[in-house]
Scaffold this motif. Sequence first.
Motif, PDB file in Angstrom:
ATOM      1  N   SER A   1      -1.247 -34.266  19.955  1.00  0.00           N
ATOM      2  CA  SER A   1      -2.356 -33.446  20.459  1.00  0.00           C
ATOM      3  C   SER A   1      -2.785 -32.468  19.368  1.00  0.00           C
ATOM      4  O   SER A   1      -1.986 -32.068  18.526  1.00  0.00           O
ATOM      5  CB  SER A   1      -1.925 -32.704  21.719  1.00  0.00           C
ATOM      6  N   PRO A   2      -4.047 -32.058  19.386  1.00  0.00           N
ATOM      7  CA  PRO A   2      -4.528 -31.129  18.353  1.00  0.00           C
ATOM      8  C   PRO A   2      -3.838 -29.766  18.466  1.00  0.00           C
ATOM      9  O   PRO A   2      -3.449 -29.339  19.551  1.00  0.00           O
ATOM     10  CB  PRO A   2      -6.025 -31.020  18.635  1.00  0.00           C
TER      11      PRO A   2
ATOM     12  N   ASN B   1      -6.673 -26.212  20.807  1.00  0.00           N
ATOM     13  CA  ASN B   1      -7.228 -26.951  21.947  1.00  0.00           C
ATOM     14  C   ASN B   1      -8.740 -26.730  22.051  1.00  0.00           C
ATOM     15  O   ASN B   1      -9.318 -25.894  21.357  1.00  0.00           O
ATOM     16  CB  ASN B   1      -6.492 -26.579  23.251  1.00  0.00           C
ATOM     17  N   ALA B   2      -9.386 -27.478  22.924  1.00  0.00           N
ATOM     18  CA  ALA B   2     -10.847 -27.455  23.041  1.00  0.00           C
ATOM     19  C   ALA B   2     -11.374 -26.068  23.406  1.00  0.00           C
ATOM     20  O   ALA B   2     -12.383 -25.608  22.848  1.00  0.00           O
ATOM     21  CB  ALA B   2     -11.298 -28.480  24.076  1.00  0.00           C
ATOM     22  N   GLU B   3     -10.709 -25.383  24.301  1.00  0.00           N
ATOM     23  CA  GLU B   3     -11.145 -24.046  24.717  1.00  0.00           C
ATOM     24  C   GLU B   3     -11.066 -23.053  23.553  1.00  0.00           C
ATOM     25  O   GLU B   3     -11.985 -22.264  23.326  1.00  0.00           O
ATOM     26  CB  GLU B   3     -10.278 -23.559  25.880  1.00  0.00           C
ATOM     27  N   GLU B   4      -9.973 -23.120  22.804  1.00  0.00           N
ATOM     28  CA  GLU B   4      -9.823 -22.251  21.633  1.00  0.00           C
ATOM     29  C   GLU B   4     -10.871 -22.570  20.580  1.00  0.00           C
ATOM     30  O   GLU B   4     -11.430 -21.670  19.946  1.00  0.00           O
ATOM     31  CB  GLU B   4      -8.423 -22.407  21.035  1.00  0.00           C
ATOM     32  N   ASN B   5     -11.153 -23.853  20.400  1.00  0.00           N
ATOM     33  CA  ASN B   5     -12.146 -24.266  19.418  1.00  0.00           C
ATOM     34  C   ASN B   5     -13.527 -23.727  19.775  1.00  0.00           C
ATOM     35  O   ASN B   5     -14.269 -23.282  18.900  1.00  0.00           O
ATOM     36  CB  ASN B   5     -12.170 -25.789  19.296  1.00  0.00           C
ATOM     37  N   VAL B   6     -13.863 -23.748  21.064  1.00  0.00           N
ATOM     38  CA  VAL B   6     -15.152 -23.200  21.506  1.00  0.00           C
ATOM     39  C   VAL B   6     -15.241 -21.714  21.136  1.00  0.00           C
ATOM     40  O   VAL B   6     -16.269 -21.250  20.641  1.00  0.00           O
ATOM     41  CB  VAL B   6     -15.346 -23.408  23.034  1.00  0.00           C
TER      42      VAL B   6
END
Length: 174
Positions: free
Chosen positions: A3-4, A7-12
């Motif tokens: 997994s990255p 995460n997607a929320e942090e990236n946003v």
Amino acid sequence: MTSPIVNAEENVDLIKPVTDEEIYDAVFQMDPYKAPGSDGFGASFYQDHWVVIKDLLCVAIKDFFRYGKLLKEVNHTLITLIPKVANPETTAQFRPISLCNTLYKILAKILVNRMRPILQRIIHPTQSAFVPHRTIHDNILIAHEIVNKFKHLKGKKGYVALKLDMKKAYDRIE
């Protein structure tokens, strides 16, 4: 597949457009008495004249984050030598420091403020720099434990310890 790390929320949160409030926070978190860069303007100038310069400053910073282009004048850094002793005679008796433009420091501060919430999780536990509550002194204890462990592993193959002279790595002019 792993997994990255981010995460997607942090990236946003990391890539969202920069706000005026973030810029204000970055400017006023800076020490007003630190040395200015080659432009001669320190953080105190930006803080003292915020009302006058905030609109243009915010446009310039938002343009950088939008387009990823930085004027070479903003990226211009002076390197100067600070003597470590009263009468230095060799380059080893100087400490090099970089004098970055304050606008560059503001951009970096915004990036740091955005990354701060995830740094502790994404930086390996053995890394002692850049993470609050971790100090380089922790490494002394870790090194002591490793050497102590090696004493119990005498005769076994596959273990090695290296002592690096960090003075040579970080306090030297080439």
